[in-house]
Scaffold this motif. Structure first.
Motif, mmCIF file in Angstrom:
data_model
loop_
_atom_site.group_PDB
_atom_site.id
_atom_site.type_symbol
_atom_site.label_atom_id
_atom_site.label_comp_id
_atom_site.label_asym_id
_atom_site.label_seq_id
_atom_site.Cartn_x
_atom_site.Cartn_y
_atom_site.Cartn_z
ATOM 1 N N GLY A 25 25.969 60.551 37.375
ATOM 2 C CA GLY A 25 27.113 61.087 36.641
ATOM 3 C C GLY A 25 28.363 61.457 37.426
ATOM 4 N N ALA A 26 28.506 60.977 38.659
ATOM 5 C CA ALA A 26 29.710 61.332 39.434
ATOM 6 C C ALA A 26 30.984 60.857 38.722
ATOM 7 C CB ALA A 26 29.627 60.725 40.833
ATOM 8 N N LEU A 90 27.581 49.061 37.512
ATOM 9 C CA LEU A 90 26.490 48.119 37.841
ATOM 10 C C LEU A 90 26.900 47.249 39.025
ATOM 11 C CD1 LEU A 90 25.608 46.834 34.241
ATOM 12 C CD2 LEU A 90 24.268 48.436 35.621
ATOM 13 N N LEU A 119 33.490 49.351 39.772
ATOM 14 C CA LEU A 119 33.376 49.987 41.083
ATOM 15 C C LEU A 119 32.862 49.009 42.136
ATOM 16 C CD1 LEU A 119 33.352 52.648 39.370
ATOM 17 C CD2 LEU A 119 31.686 53.475 41.012
HETATM 18 C C1 LIG Z 1 25.710 51.680 42.092
HETATM 19 S S1 LIG Z 1 24.794 52.723 41.035
HETATM 20 C C2 LIG Z 1 26.067 53.605 40.174
HETATM 21 C C3 LIG Z 1 26.068 55.030 40.596
HETATM 22 C C4 LIG Z 1 26.890 55.950 39.717
HETATM 23 N N1 LIG Z 1 28.264 55.570 39.639
HETATM 24 C C5 LIG Z 1 26.751 57.380 40.257
HETATM 25 O O1 LIG Z 1 27.770 57.965 40.595
HETATM 26 O O2 LIG Z 1 25.619 57.886 40.341
HETATM 27 C C6 LIG Z 1 24.231 51.573 39.797
HETATM 28 C C7 LIG Z 1 23.386 52.201 38.695
HETATM 29 O O3 LIG Z 1 23.076 51.182 37.739
HETATM 30 C C8 LIG Z 1 21.780 51.416 37.229
HETATM 31 N N2 LIG Z 1 21.299 50.142 36.673
HETATM 32 C C9 LIG Z 1 20.936 49.028 37.368
HETATM 33 N N3 LIG Z 1 20.543 48.053 36.516
HETATM 34 C C10 LIG Z 1 20.699 48.550 35.255
HETATM 35 C C11 LIG Z 1 20.468 48.010 33.966
HETATM 36 N N4 LIG Z 1 19.989 46.754 33.804
HETATM 37 N N5 LIG Z 1 20.730 48.779 32.885
HETATM 38 C C12 LIG Z 1 21.209 50.050 33.044
HETATM 39 N N6 LIG Z 1 21.434 50.619 34.248
HETATM 40 C C13 LIG Z 1 21.181 49.882 35.343
HETATM 41 C C14 LIG Z 1 21.005 51.914 38.444
HETATM 42 O O4 LIG Z 1 19.851 52.625 38.078
HETATM 43 C C15 LIG Z 1 22.055 52.769 39.164
HETATM 44 O O5 LIG Z 1 21.972 54.112 38.788
#
Ligand SMILES: C[S@@+](CC[C@H](N)C(=O)[O-])C[C@H]1O[C@@H](n2cnc3c(N)ncnc32)[C@H](O)[C@@H]1O
Length: 186
Positions: A25-26, A90, A119
């Motif tokens: 959630g950032a 993502l 991002l």
């Molecule tokens: C790079 S991180 C983003 C982090 C986020 N902006 C934060 O501040 O915590 C990517 C996120 O996408 C989620 N994710 C990956 N594949 C996904 C999918 N198919 N459906 C939903 N979420 C997914 C992961 O669990 C991860 O938390």
């Protein structure tokens, strides 16, 4: 990074905002603070523990603990037929191509004309990839992020985007969808 991602969150008018891969959630927290009081923010996160943190950290967000592959059925259930802004956390270039196809088809159906704010922690590298998909792409660098990153703000899906879907080849997803189109991987 969160402020750069939320550049198109409008404090002056209500929006339907969808955030994909919202993690803990950032970005969501900043978007919720900035958005209009009548805006809705739908935050999608597949990891149940992250989704729990997200829900308690961002009570204004409507958290969906689901796979982005199921986004459309959740939007229908929530009565959403139009998206004003898509925040994408993502890791698009490294996802299976069929997942990116679902995301971009959903964007075309619900949000074409809206901003797709993506991002990255690899500044500029994927600009050509997003330029192949969208008419307009700008990049906001965030050098102070660790690691340095930024946000692609993309708009106007190209009419032939289906032949330019990025991502890795993979097996069909749980709903059987699979994209055979081109090699958009950058
Ligand atoms: C790079 S991180 C983003 C982090 C986020 N902006 C934060 O501040 O915590 C990517 C996120 O996408 C989620 N994710 C990956 N594949 C996904 C999918 N198919 N459906 C939903 N979420 C997914 C992961 O669990 C991860 O938390």
């Amino acid at each position: 990074m969160a402020r750069a991602a939320c550049e198109h969150v409008d404090p002056r008018s209500p929006q339907i905002i969808v955030e994909l891969g919202a993690g803990t959630g950032a970005i969501t927290e900043v978007a919720c603070r900035r958005m209009h009081p009548r805006s809705r923010l739908i935050a999608v996160e597949i990891d149940p523990i992250f989704a729990q943190v997200l829900a308690s950290r961002c009570p204004r967000a409507e958290v969906l603990n689901c796979d982005v592959r199921d986004l459309e059925s959740h939007l229908e259930r929530l009565g959403i037929d139009k998206i004003d802004l898509l925040l994408n956390g993502l890791p698009t270039p490294s996802l299976p191509r069929e997942v990116n196809q679902i995301v971009l088809e959903c964007f075309a159906k619900y949000a074409n004309g809206a901003y797709f704010s993506q991002l990255t922690v690899m500044p500029w590298i994927y600009k050509p990839m997003y330029r192949r998909i969208f008419e307009q792409v700008t990049f906001s660098l965030v050098p102070a992020n660790l690691p340095p990153g930024g946000v692609y703000h993309c708009r106007g899906l190209r009419s032939d985007f289906l032949g330019r879907i990025p991502g890795k080849n993979g097996k069909p997803g749980p709903n059987g969808r699979h994209c055979e189109n081109g090699n958009g991987h950058a």
